[in-house]
Design an enzyme around this catalytic site. Structure first.
Site, PDB file in Angstrom:
ATOM      1  CD  GLU A 396     -24.852  41.544 -14.343  1.00 58.99           C
ATOM      2  OE1 GLU A 396     -25.517  41.477 -15.311  1.00 58.99           O
ATOM      3  OE2 GLU A 396     -24.221  42.180 -13.915  1.00 58.99           O
ATOM      4  CG  ASP A 397     -25.935  38.935 -18.783  1.00 57.62           C
ATOM      5  OD1 ASP A 397     -25.232  39.415 -17.882  1.00 57.62           O
ATOM      6  OD2 ASP A 397     -25.673  39.108 -19.949  1.00 57.62           O
ATOM      7  CG  ASP A 400     -15.955  36.697 -16.554  1.00 61.20           C
ATOM      8  OD1 ASP A 400     -15.281  35.850 -15.856  1.00 61.20           O
ATOM      9  OD2 ASP A 400     -15.804  37.150 -17.894  1.00 61.20           O
ATOM     10  CG  PHE A 449     -16.991  34.007 -24.507  1.00 59.14           C
ATOM     11  CD1 PHE A 449     -16.399  35.023 -23.879  1.00 59.14           C
ATOM     12  CD2 PHE A 449     -17.938  33.929 -25.686  1.00 59.14           C
ATOM     13  CE1 PHE A 449     -17.208  36.174 -24.038  1.00 59.14           C
ATOM     14  CE2 PHE A 449     -18.586  35.521 -25.708  1.00 59.14           C
ATOM     15  CZ  PHE A 449     -18.319  36.477 -24.962  1.00 59.14           C
ATOM     16  NE  ARG A 462     -27.034  41.281 -27.742  1.00 55.32           N
ATOM     17  CZ  ARG A 462     -26.083  41.481 -26.729  1.00 55.32           C
ATOM     18  NH1 ARG A 462     -26.057  40.765 -25.333  1.00 55.32           N
ATOM     19  NH2 ARG A 462     -25.356  42.574 -26.591  1.00 55.32           N
TER      20      ARG A 462
HETATM   21  P1  IMP Z   1     -17.583  40.864 -15.318  1.00 58.85           P
HETATM   22  O1  IMP Z   1     -16.438  40.466 -15.550  1.00 58.85           O
HETATM   23  O2  IMP Z   1     -18.311  40.259 -14.119  1.00 58.85           O
HETATM   24  O3  IMP Z   1     -17.716  42.059 -15.240  1.00 58.85           O
HETATM   25  O4  IMP Z   1     -18.422  40.488 -16.698  1.00 58.85           O
HETATM   26  C1  IMP Z   1     -19.014  41.635 -17.429  1.00 58.85           C
HETATM   27  C2  IMP Z   1     -19.714  41.094 -18.576  1.00 58.85           C
HETATM   28  O5  IMP Z   1     -19.058  40.608 -19.458  1.00 58.85           O
HETATM   29  C3  IMP Z   1     -20.903  40.434 -18.446  1.00 58.85           C
HETATM   30  O6  IMP Z   1     -22.086  41.464 -17.963  1.00 58.85           O
HETATM   31  C4  IMP Z   1     -21.301  40.074 -19.907  1.00 58.85           C
HETATM   32  O7  IMP Z   1     -21.845  40.939 -20.702  1.00 58.85           O
HETATM   33  C5  IMP Z   1     -19.749  39.797 -20.321  1.00 58.85           C
HETATM   34  N1  IMP Z   1     -19.386  38.256 -20.298  1.00 58.85           N
HETATM   35  C6  IMP Z   1     -18.401  37.773 -19.261  1.00 58.85           C
HETATM   36  N2  IMP Z   1     -18.245  36.527 -19.646  1.00 58.85           N
HETATM   37  C7  IMP Z   1     -19.124  36.225 -20.865  1.00 58.85           C
HETATM   38  C8  IMP Z   1     -19.428  35.136 -21.692  1.00 58.85           C
HETATM   39  O8  IMP Z   1     -19.015  33.988 -21.428  1.00 58.85           O
HETATM   40  N3  IMP Z   1     -20.225  35.217 -22.665  1.00 58.85           N
HETATM   41  C9  IMP Z   1     -20.476  36.551 -23.049  1.00 58.85           C
HETATM   42  N4  IMP Z   1     -20.490  37.485 -22.316  1.00 58.85           N
HETATM   43  C10 IMP Z   1     -19.839  37.538 -21.101  1.00 58.85           C
END
Ligand code: IMP
Length: 481
Positions: A396-397, A400, A449, A462
């Protein structure tokens, strides 16, 4: 040819005396290399220290080896007799034909037949090596090996003392500045670096590179420029090599006569070795170079919308390598299936997989979000291959709230993999709503962010080689993802 216990005993006595002489690292190691080679009636000896990232072997002492052989370039620790760094004694009977030798042609041209290599161990870990070279093919006896291992023990003490000395001498103001600029960034570990630079500007340059956590090697390689018959008449040794950028750097001084000479050599170098990436740098060039790779004030200011760099390219690369090493150790002997979620993971996945020393397969999924607050996750592209019975690592990148990962893990576990774990580059733990198990985490980041290194904001950023914090003004009023 048997060497007597007596001659080894007196050589060890000499070596211990030199080790405690208070000479600098290089002088001490050169002297030890000489004593070791002579005691073993060998033709050459080389003492090498492992770089802090365990990627390169840096020569810190030699005896009896020609300049060309020594300056054939930094040794890649993973390619150059890696068994030694695994703690083994390595014996090469014929260096020209043994495929464990990284530069067999150079060994052949220098008339080297046999090599004996032993690890230098510090706290049970390899921190360097000693290699003995002979022109005649040679069998080494147990007495030869145990003598060289005793020399290695002395070298271990010298290395650790040199490292401690360097740490104590470190410029604390630079450390302070770095810590203030980025409290989360790790202070780079110290390497055994050359203590003497030919010019003070080179030392400044090295400090600047350290400040931006860019790995460097000082004068690691000389390039032949001109031969007279079979004698090397002219060489060019660029000041620095930056492994992560695969770039040689020659610093310029203000003196015009030196500049003209350097330009001539550089032209010649490029003609003869077109594959070599080399730059002649003055100060303003240098700042621009840093900016190009996302470092330094210019690097940050250049990208509109990015408030500041959170992790530089070099910092990310180091962390990725560490994660890859841990994963490779944990899954040793197994085949691993890597699964990524498009598109944010592309940079991380590409770098991570290249550092895994395991057989791996790769697959991707794509998802989309809908609902008023994007609270519903839908899989828009599923896996091509079955994961049943496979060891699966979700890459995973960023994690959040954890909602996406939680959903995907549920989906994957329904297919009965042999094991399922998660490796995320970034962990925004402060915003977690669902508790998801994370096996490997690159960096825990604040609630900001972030963009770059695959991560986007509205499809952009990106391609940045670093991870930066998006200017809060841009996302003001939007509900966070
Ligand atoms: P989740 O809230 O853990 O489900 O995160 C979902 C998705 O939100 C991640 O896979 C990212 O694609 C995107 N995301 C969350 N925080 C960031 C950020 O700080 N920068 C860019 N993308 C984000």
């Amino acid at each position: 040819m048997a060497r007597s216990r007596g001659s080894y005993y007196s050589a060890l006595k000499r070596i211990t005396r030199v080790a405690n002489s208070g000479f600098g690292l290089k002088k001490t190691c050169n002297s030890i290399a000489k004593s070791a080679a002579r005691a073993m009636q060998a033709n050459g000896c080389r003492i090498l220290s492992l770089s802090s990232q365990k990627e390169y072997l840096i020569t810190v002492g030699t005896y009896g080896l020609s300049d060309l052989y020594l300056k054939k370039g930094p040794l890649d620790a993973r390619k150059s007799l890696p068994d030694i760094l695994d703690g083994k004694v390595v014996y090469i009977a014929d260096a020209a034909t043994d495929d464990r030798v990284q530069h067999p042609q150079t060994a052949l041209s220098q008339g080297i037949s046999s090599i004996l290599g032993v690890p230098v161990l510090g706290k049970g870990q390899a921190i360097g090596e000693i290699r003995i070279y002979t022109r005649e093919p040679r069998q080494f006896s147990e007495a030869d090996k145990s003598f060289l291992l005793s020399v290695a023990d002395t070298c271990a003490v010298i290395f650790e003392r040199a490292e401690l000395h360097q740490l104590l001498q470190k410029d604390y103001r630079a450390d302070e500045r770095r810590r203030k600029a980025s409290p989360a960034s790790p202070v780079p570990t110290s390497t055994l670096r050359p203590t003497t630079f030919a010019h003070s500007s080179e030392e400044d340059f090295a400090r600047l590179l350290d400040f931006y956590c860019i790995d460097w090697l000082y004068e690691p390689r000389s390039f032949p420029l001109r031969w007279e018959g079979d004698k090397l008449a002219e060489m060019f040794t660029p000041d620095f090599y930056l492994p992560e950028l695969d770039l040689y750097v020659e610093l310029t001084t203000l003196r015009q006569n030196l500049l003209t000479e350097k330009n001539r050599k550089l032209r010649q170098l490029r003609e003869l070795h077109p594959e070599v990436n080399v730059r002649l740098l003055n100060k303003s060039d240098f700042i621009k170079l840093l900016a190009k790779y996302g470092y330094g004030p210019l690097g940050e200011a250049k990208v509109e919308g990015v408030d500041r760099v959170l992790y530089s390219h070099a910092q990310i690369q180091r962390r990725v390598r560490t994660l890859a090493r841990r994963i490779s150790d944990d899954y040793a002997g197994q085949r691993l299936m890597l699964i990524g979620i498009l598109k944010g993971v592309v940079c991380f996945m590409a770098d991570l997989m290249q550092h895994l020393s395991l057989p791996v397969t790769l697959d991707f999924m794509a998802i989309s979000y809908y609902g008023r607050d994007d609270e519903v996750v839908e899989i828009t592209r599923d896996l091509d291959t079955s994961i049943t019975g496979q060891h699966v690592l979700m890459v995973e990148d960023i994690v959040d709230t954890g909602m996406t990962l939680n959903y995907i893990l549920g989906h994957l576990s329904a297919h009965n993999p042999a094991s399922l774990s998660v490796c995320t580059l970034l962990d925004k733990r402060a915003r977690r709503l669902v508790n998801v198990p994370l096996g490997y985490v690159g960096f825990e980041i604040p609630d900001e962010f972030v963009v770059g290194y695959g991560l986007d904001y509205k499809g952009e950023y990106r391609n940045l080689p670093f991870i930066g914090i998006l200017h809060p003004e841009l996302i003001k009023g939007e509900s966070p993802q």
